[in-house]
Design a protein around this motif. Structure first.
Motif, PDB file in Angstrom:
ATOM      1  N   TYR A  14       0.860  -1.177   0.000  1.00  0.00           N
ATOM      2  CA  TYR A  14       0.000   0.000   0.000  1.00  0.00           C
ATOM      3  C   TYR A  14       0.902   1.235   0.000  1.00  0.00           C
ATOM      4  O   TYR A  14       1.645   1.464   0.951  1.00  0.00           O
ATOM      5  CB  TYR A  14      -0.913  -0.007   1.226  1.00  0.00           C
ATOM      6  N   GLN A  15       0.835   2.032  -1.085  1.00  0.00           N
ATOM      7  CA  GLN A  15       1.767   3.140  -1.253  1.00  0.00           C
ATOM      8  C   GLN A  15       1.098   4.508  -1.247  1.00  0.00           C
ATOM      9  O   GLN A  15       1.783   5.528  -1.218  1.00  0.00           O
ATOM     10  CB  GLN A  15       2.584   2.937  -2.534  1.00  0.00           C
ATOM     11  N   GLY A  16      -0.237   4.537  -1.257  1.00  0.00           N
ATOM     12  CA  GLY A  16      -0.956   5.802  -1.099  1.00  0.00           C
ATOM     13  C   GLY A  16      -0.922   6.725  -2.295  1.00  0.00           C
ATOM     14  O   GLY A  16      -1.118   7.940  -2.150  1.00  0.00           O
ATOM     15  N   GLN A  17      -0.703   6.205  -3.511  1.00  0.00           N
ATOM     16  CA  GLN A  17      -0.554   7.059  -4.690  1.00  0.00           C
ATOM     17  C   GLN A  17      -1.810   7.892  -4.956  1.00  0.00           C
ATOM     18  O   GLN A  17      -2.931   7.442  -4.730  1.00  0.00           O
ATOM     19  CB  GLN A  17      -0.262   6.223  -5.938  1.00  0.00           C
ATOM     20  N   GLU A  29       7.201  12.558  -6.948  1.00  0.00           N
ATOM     21  CA  GLU A  29       6.686  11.765  -8.054  1.00  0.00           C
ATOM     22  C   GLU A  29       7.359  10.398  -8.168  1.00  0.00           C
ATOM     23  O   GLU A  29       8.543  10.240  -7.897  1.00  0.00           O
ATOM     24  CB  GLU A  29       6.876  12.536  -9.368  1.00  0.00           C
ATOM     25  N   TRP A  30       6.560   9.447  -8.591  1.00  0.00           N
ATOM     26  CA  TRP A  30       7.077   8.135  -8.992  1.00  0.00           C
ATOM     27  C   TRP A  30       6.065   7.528  -9.947  1.00  0.00           C
ATOM     28  O   TRP A  30       4.883   7.430  -9.629  1.00  0.00           O
ATOM     29  CB  TRP A  30       7.286   7.227  -7.777  1.00  0.00           C
ATOM     30  N   ASN A  31       6.509   7.194 -11.144  1.00  0.00           N
ATOM     31  CA  ASN A  31       5.629   6.628 -12.180  1.00  0.00           C
ATOM     32  C   ASN A  31       4.413   7.516 -12.443  1.00  0.00           C
ATOM     33  O   ASN A  31       3.266   7.046 -12.488  1.00  0.00           O
ATOM     34  CB  ASN A  31       5.183   5.211 -11.797  1.00  0.00           C
ATOM     35  N   ASP A  32       4.689   8.818 -12.582  1.00  0.00           N
ATOM     36  CA  ASP A  32       3.668   9.808 -12.952  1.00  0.00           C
ATOM     37  C   ASP A  32       2.536   9.924 -11.937  1.00  0.00           C
ATOM     38  O   ASP A  32       1.398  10.264 -12.281  1.00  0.00           O
ATOM     39  CB  ASP A  32       3.074   9.481 -14.342  1.00  0.00           C
ATOM     40  N   MET A  33       2.849   9.644 -10.688  1.00  0.00           N
ATOM     41  CA  MET A  33       1.898   9.815  -9.592  1.00  0.00           C
ATOM     42  C   MET A  33       2.632  10.432  -8.406  1.00  0.00           C
ATOM     43  O   MET A  33       3.862  10.332  -8.301  1.00  0.00           O
ATOM     44  CB  MET A  33       1.310   8.463  -9.157  1.00  0.00           C
ATOM     45  N   ALA A  42       8.400  -4.981  -5.304  1.00  0.00           N
ATOM     46  CA  ALA A  42       7.860  -3.930  -4.432  1.00  0.00           C
ATOM     47  C   ALA A  42       6.868  -3.051  -5.186  1.00  0.00           C
ATOM     48  O   ALA A  42       6.812  -1.843  -4.976  1.00  0.00           O
ATOM     49  CB  ALA A  42       8.999  -3.095  -3.861  1.00  0.00           C
ATOM     50  N   LEU A  43       6.082  -3.640  -6.053  1.00  0.00           N
ATOM     51  CA  LEU A  43       5.034  -2.928  -6.781  1.00  0.00           C
ATOM     52  C   LEU A  43       5.560  -1.666  -7.462  1.00  0.00           C
ATOM     53  O   LEU A  43       4.942  -0.598  -7.399  1.00  0.00           O
ATOM     54  CB  LEU A  43       3.877  -2.590  -5.834  1.00  0.00           C
ATOM     55  N   GLY A  44       6.724  -1.779  -8.095  1.00  0.00           N
ATOM     56  CA  GLY A  44       7.215  -0.696  -8.928  1.00  0.00           C
ATOM     57  C   GLY A  44       8.285   0.186  -8.336  1.00  0.00           C
ATOM     58  O   GLY A  44       8.839   1.047  -9.023  1.00  0.00           O
ATOM     59  N   ILE A  45       8.606   0.006  -7.046  1.00  0.00           N
ATOM     60  CA  ILE A  45       9.640   0.867  -6.446  1.00  0.00           C
ATOM     61  C   ILE A  45      10.917   0.077  -6.131  1.00  0.00           C
ATOM     62  O   ILE A  45      11.743   0.512  -5.334  1.00  0.00           O
ATOM     63  CB  ILE A  45       9.125   1.578  -5.172  1.00  0.00           C
TER      64      ILE A  45
END
Length: 472
Positions: free
Chosen positions: A167-170, A191-195, A224-227
């Motif tokens: 859960y990253q809260g984007q 920002e990370w991945n345009d969010m 890690a779901l993209g990070i």
């Protein structure tokens, strides 16, 4: 040294999962080391708030976009928790009963973070360390460094703990206007991945970040779901620190919520007394080995496996084992377990929901604890189980891998399996039954695991060492 913990949960004031247990125990144990630690959480309209007395210690206001909110910081008067607990009261924003699950969660979490930073900025005695926990607090290090009104806080050390990267809260970049005015040159930190990604932002901006076990830190570099790349790039300021447990709360010798207290010397009789109480309540046979599951009925915890795995195992093993489940989550998994009560009335029962007293009794009365988790950053349930002489059956992942040694290995005391599948659970249970039938070995393991020390005493000193490493 003064450490202020900022969290969305803190047991017993508000708890959804392990985060609440950590925030409710680590500060107490830090205080035992001679440090000064306190916690601030959002205000929730819940039983704990209603039943306790509060002192208003600060007030102020902030803007969330163009809307002004007033806030009060309330302090729990009794000091019963072993640390000062503060609550951020924001009328019109923090008006709900639970930490999560509402359409305006992003605004609730963001408003709470702005409130905390504004409060810190006006305190005469500021904390030496602000320790943030999970994505609902992830923007605080950014605000303290780069928001125009709060840059004077940039010398305060910040630590961020990842309890779960699931859960990253984007939220969208179009919502950055809600964040207090900041140095636009630092927009990329958000920002990370345009969010806007609060978890990623915290990793970038904090002085140090931790995970709740060494193995989980290693796993996040791979998944890690993209990070993943960010965690790898920032690894020089990372550390995996295994969670502890509150040994005062989870203690079979003093637990007022169990049928009969016991210690390592009386573990066999003590567990049987608690097992009988459980089996009487849930119409199960106390002479059969009892395996329990305690936790959220979600995919990460293997909740989707339970009904099929338990059905197959009970039938294949000729109904020579019983299961009890305590938990709630995905309605589909809840319904499947409720149906299983009808299909296997003599070998299975469940309580859908959360019941703290029942959880203690389950740890005390069960023979084995099942944790078929796909993701388990640390896991506390297996540590609670050990305190009550209950042998863990766990998937080999995250903190479960760090804390449970398989009985096939030297000095092993638990059962581990590699895959989160029905077949793997089935084999693990069969191994558990083989151990159960070896009464002398079973008693030997029970006595030994009750003496393990997984309290916060050690971990508190590790965190203190981490805080001090940022000095100078």
């Amino acid at each position: 040294m003064y450490i202020l913990h900022v969290s969305a949960e803190c047991y017993p004031a508000a708890k959804v999962g392990g985060l609440g247990d950590v925030a409710g125990a680590l500060p107490k144990y830090l205080n035992k080391t001679g440090a000064t630690a306190s916690v601030v959480i959002p205000h929730y309209h819940n039983k704990f708030f209603r039943e306790h007395s509060w002192e208003n210690v600060a007030a102020g206001a902030f803007y969330l976009g163009t809307i002004e909110y007033r806030y009060n910081i309330l302090k729990e008067r009794s000091g019963m928790l072993g640390f000062d607990l503060f609550i951020a009261e924001i009328p019109g924003l923090l008006d709900e009963e639970l930490p999560y699950g509402y359409e305006n969660d992003m605004r609730r979490h963001l408003g709470f973070q702005i409130c905390v930073v504004d409060w810190i900025s006006h305190q005469p005695n500021k904390p030496d360390v602000v320790h943030c926990h999970d994505h609902p607090t992830g923007l605080i290090p950014f605000m303290m460094d780069y928001c125009n009104n709060y840059r004077h806080l940039s010398e305060i050390k910040t630590v961020f703990t990842i309890h779960s990267a699931q859960y990253q809260g984007q939220f969208g970049l179009d919502k950055t206007y809600l964040i207090p005015p900041f140095d636009e040159w630092k927009r990329g930190m958000l920002e990370w991945n345009d969010m806007v990604n609060p978890l990623a932002c915290a990793i970038k901006c904090c002085w140090r970040f931790t995970t709740v076990s060494p193995s989980y830190l290693a796993e996040l570099r791979q998944s890690a779901l993209g990070i993943e790349q960010l965690i790898t790039d920032e690894q020089q300021k990372s550390r995996g620190i295994l969670n502890g447990i509150d040994a005062d709360v989870w203690n079979a010798q003093t637990d007022e919520w169990i049928e009969q207290t016991f210690d390592a010397a009386t573990v066999t009789d003590g567990k049987m007394a608690n097992k009988r109480a459980l089996c009487d309540s849930f119409q199960l046979n106390p002479q059969l080995p009892l395996i329990v599951f305690i936790g959220r009925l979600v995919g990460d915890k293997g909740g989707d496996l339970l009904s099929d795995a338990l059905r197959q195992t009970v039938m294949r093993l000729n109904r020579e084992v019983s299961f009890l489940v305590l938990g709630s989550g995905v309605s589909e998994y809840e319904n499947a377990l409720n149906a299983l009560k009808t299909d296997l009335p003599e070998n299975f029962n469940c309580y859908i929901g959360y019941h703290e007293k029942l959880a203690h009794l389950l740890y005390a009365g069960a023979d084995f604890l099942l944790m078929p988790s796909r993701v388990e950053p640390c896991g506390l349930n297996q540590l609670y189980a050990l305190r009550y002489g209950t042998i863990p059956l766990v998937r080999s992942t995250g903190g479960l891998k760090d804390t449970v040694t398989d009985i096939a290995e030297p000095d092993g005391f638990g059962i581990r399996f590699e895959q989160a599948t029905v077949a793997s659970v089935d084999v693990a249970v069969e191994r558990a039954l083989t151990l159960y039938r070896n009464a002398p070995e079973m008693e030997k393991i029970r006595k030994r695991i009750m003496l393990f020390d997984h309290s916060w005493d050690h971990a508190a000193y590790v965190y203190l060492e981490l805080y001090r490493s940022m000095e100078g």
